[in-house]
Design a protein around this motif. Structure first.
Motif, mmCIF file in Angstrom:
data_model
loop_
_atom_site.group_PDB
_atom_site.id
_atom_site.type_symbol
_atom_site.label_atom_id
_atom_site.label_comp_id
_atom_site.label_asym_id
_atom_site.label_seq_id
_atom_site.Cartn_x
_atom_site.Cartn_y
_atom_site.Cartn_z
ATOM 1 N N LYS A 79 18.463 1.855 -6.127
ATOM 2 C CA LYS A 79 19.707 1.435 -6.752
ATOM 3 C C LYS A 79 19.481 1.287 -8.246
ATOM 4 N N ASN A 80 20.199 2.122 -9.006
ATOM 5 C CA ASN A 80 20.073 2.102 -10.470
ATOM 6 C C ASN A 80 18.616 2.245 -10.925
ATOM 7 N N GLY A 81 17.880 3.088 -10.205
ATOM 8 C CA GLY A 81 16.485 3.339 -10.559
ATOM 9 C C GLY A 81 15.505 2.321 -10.009
ATOM 10 N N GLU A 82 16.020 1.204 -9.470
ATOM 11 C CA GLU A 82 15.158 0.175 -8.893
ATOM 12 C C GLU A 82 14.920 0.465 -7.406
ATOM 13 N N LYS A 83 13.699 0.221 -6.936
ATOM 14 C CA LYS A 83 13.332 0.538 -5.566
ATOM 15 C C LYS A 83 13.158 -0.732 -4.730
ATOM 16 N N GLU A 84 13.663 -0.658 -3.493
ATOM 17 C CA GLU A 84 13.493 -1.751 -2.533
ATOM 18 C C GLU A 84 13.001 -1.160 -1.224
ATOM 19 N N LEU A 85 11.923 -1.704 -0.693
ATOM 20 C CA LEU A 85 11.396 -1.232 0.581
ATOM 21 C C LEU A 85 12.258 -1.827 1.690
ATOM 22 N N LEU A 86 13.172 -1.006 2.193
ATOM 23 C CA LEU A 86 14.169 -1.469 3.155
ATOM 24 C C LEU A 86 13.618 -1.529 4.571
ATOM 25 N N LYS A 87 12.685 -0.649 4.853
ATOM 26 C CA LYS A 87 12.109 -0.564 6.193
ATOM 27 C C LYS A 87 10.657 -0.145 6.044
ATOM 28 N N GLN A 88 9.758 -0.825 6.773
ATOM 29 C CA GLN A 88 8.340 -0.525 6.615
ATOM 30 C C GLN A 88 7.634 -0.544 7.956
ATOM 31 N N ASN A 89 6.838 0.482 8.181
ATOM 32 C CA ASN A 89 5.967 0.536 9.346
ATOM 33 C C ASN A 89 4.663 -0.171 8.988
ATOM 34 N N LYS A 90 4.350 -1.226 9.688
ATOM 35 C CA LYS A 90 3.184 -2.042 9.348
ATOM 36 C C LYS A 90 1.871 -1.264 9.447
ATOM 37 N N ASP A 91 1.858 -0.185 10.208
ATOM 38 C CA ASP A 91 0.629 0.595 10.342
ATOM 39 C C ASP A 91 0.403 1.537 9.179
ATOM 40 N N ASP A 92 1.428 1.703 8.323
ATOM 41 C CA ASP A 92 1.309 2.633 7.188
ATOM 42 C C ASP A 92 0.876 1.876 5.949
ATOM 43 N N LEU A 93 -0.141 2.384 5.307
ATOM 44 C CA LEU A 93 -0.651 1.756 4.101
ATOM 45 C C LEU A 93 -0.486 2.645 2.878
ATOM 46 N N PHE A 94 0.116 3.830 3.056
ATOM 47 C CA PHE A 94 0.130 4.790 1.949
ATOM 48 C C PHE A 94 1.301 4.607 0.994
ATOM 49 N N TYR A 95 2.233 3.692 1.319
ATOM 50 C CA TYR A 95 3.279 3.390 0.346
ATOM 51 C C TYR A 95 3.248 1.918 0.008
ATOM 52 N N SER A 96 3.276 1.620 -1.289
ATOM 53 C CA SER A 96 3.304 0.217 -1.717
ATOM 54 C C SER A 96 4.116 0.103 -2.982
ATOM 55 N N ILE A 140 10.314 10.978 10.201
ATOM 56 C CA ILE A 140 10.026 11.038 8.764
ATOM 57 C C ILE A 140 9.061 9.908 8.437
ATOM 58 N N ASP A 141 8.086 10.172 7.598
ATOM 59 C CA ASP A 141 7.167 9.107 7.194
ATOM 60 C C ASP A 141 7.805 8.191 6.153
ATOM 61 N N ILE A 142 8.351 8.783 5.092
ATOM 62 C CA ILE A 142 9.014 7.985 4.054
ATOM 63 C C ILE A 142 10.317 8.670 3.666
ATOM 64 N N LEU A 143 11.378 7.894 3.608
ATOM 65 C CA LEU A 143 12.667 8.377 3.122
ATOM 66 C C LEU A 143 13.023 7.625 1.847
ATOM 67 N N PHE A 144 13.335 8.365 0.795
ATOM 68 C CA PHE A 144 13.874 7.797 -0.443
ATOM 69 C C PHE A 144 15.353 8.144 -0.503
#
Length: 202
Positions: free
Chosen positions: A185-202, A161-165
């Motif tokens: 969590k309660n509508g707030e987002k935390e980037l729990l895991k990130q692939n350093k080669d991916d730039l399409f999510y920020s 999977i590229d991104i899991l929410f």
């Protein structure tokens, strides 16, 4: 970019609260009976949190109390009506629409019967009900929970999977195969895991 697969959990990821209980209430024609049955469901929910019973056992009890015996046609009408009442949150408004439908899979332990009317243009994978020969709800067919979600993807030939929410660590089997994990969590987002080669999510 063209091979992206974005997976969204549903309850408390794209919604303000869990939707299963609301569906049970919507399906109950006698609201007094719904109120009388509710404490038993809460008790079983507590036992699930304490790992005394499984999530599948809890789901089967909910079906027995609130859905069993409903005709398929009636259930689908209830589900369609209920889908219009579900309140979606900022993740739905800000993130979900960023990706074309063909790149998205919505995977949820909630019932597929009311998720599909809500997302008619997307792939929706939810828990499924079992109907008897009279087209009445009889039991749980598939509980799309935990490892079952990963199993479904694997059966489709998908092992990454590229991104899991998600809002829950019950989705750890999906987290393990996701390059990027966004915890909600309660509508707030935390980037729990990130692939350093991916730039399409920020």
């Amino acid at each position: 970019m063209n091979d992206q697969l974005i997976v969204f959990d549903f309850d408390k990821t794209m919604t303000e609260k869990d939707t299963v209980l609301g569906f049970y209430k919507e399906a109950s024609t006698v609201k007094l009976l719904y109120c009388l049955k509710l404490p038993l469901l809460y008790l079983f929910a507590l036992l699930t949190k304490l790992n005394v019973i499984t999530n599948t056992e809890l789901k089967r009890l909910g079906i027995k109390l609130f859905l069993r015996g409903l005709k398929r046609e009636k259930l689908e009408k209830v589900a369609s009506d209920y889908s219009t009442k579900i309140k979606l949150n900022e993740v739905y408004r800000d993130d979900f629409g960023r990706y074309p439908p063909e790149k998205v899979v919505i995977m949820s332990a909630s019932y597929q019967t009311y998720l599909k009317p809500l997302f008619p243009n997307h792939r929706v994978v939810g828990s499924e009900l079992l109907f008897d020969s009279s087209s009445q709800v009889a039991d749980l067919h598939i509980n799309m929970y935990g490892e079952q979600k990963k199993k479904w993807l694997n059966n489709q030939g998908i092992d990454e999977i590229d991104i899991l929410f998600t809002d829950s660590y019950s989705d750890k089997p999906l987290m393990d195969i996701a390059k990027n994990v966004v915890m909600v969590k309660n509508g707030e987002k935390e980037l729990l895991k990130q692939n350093k080669d991916d730039l399409f999510y920020s």
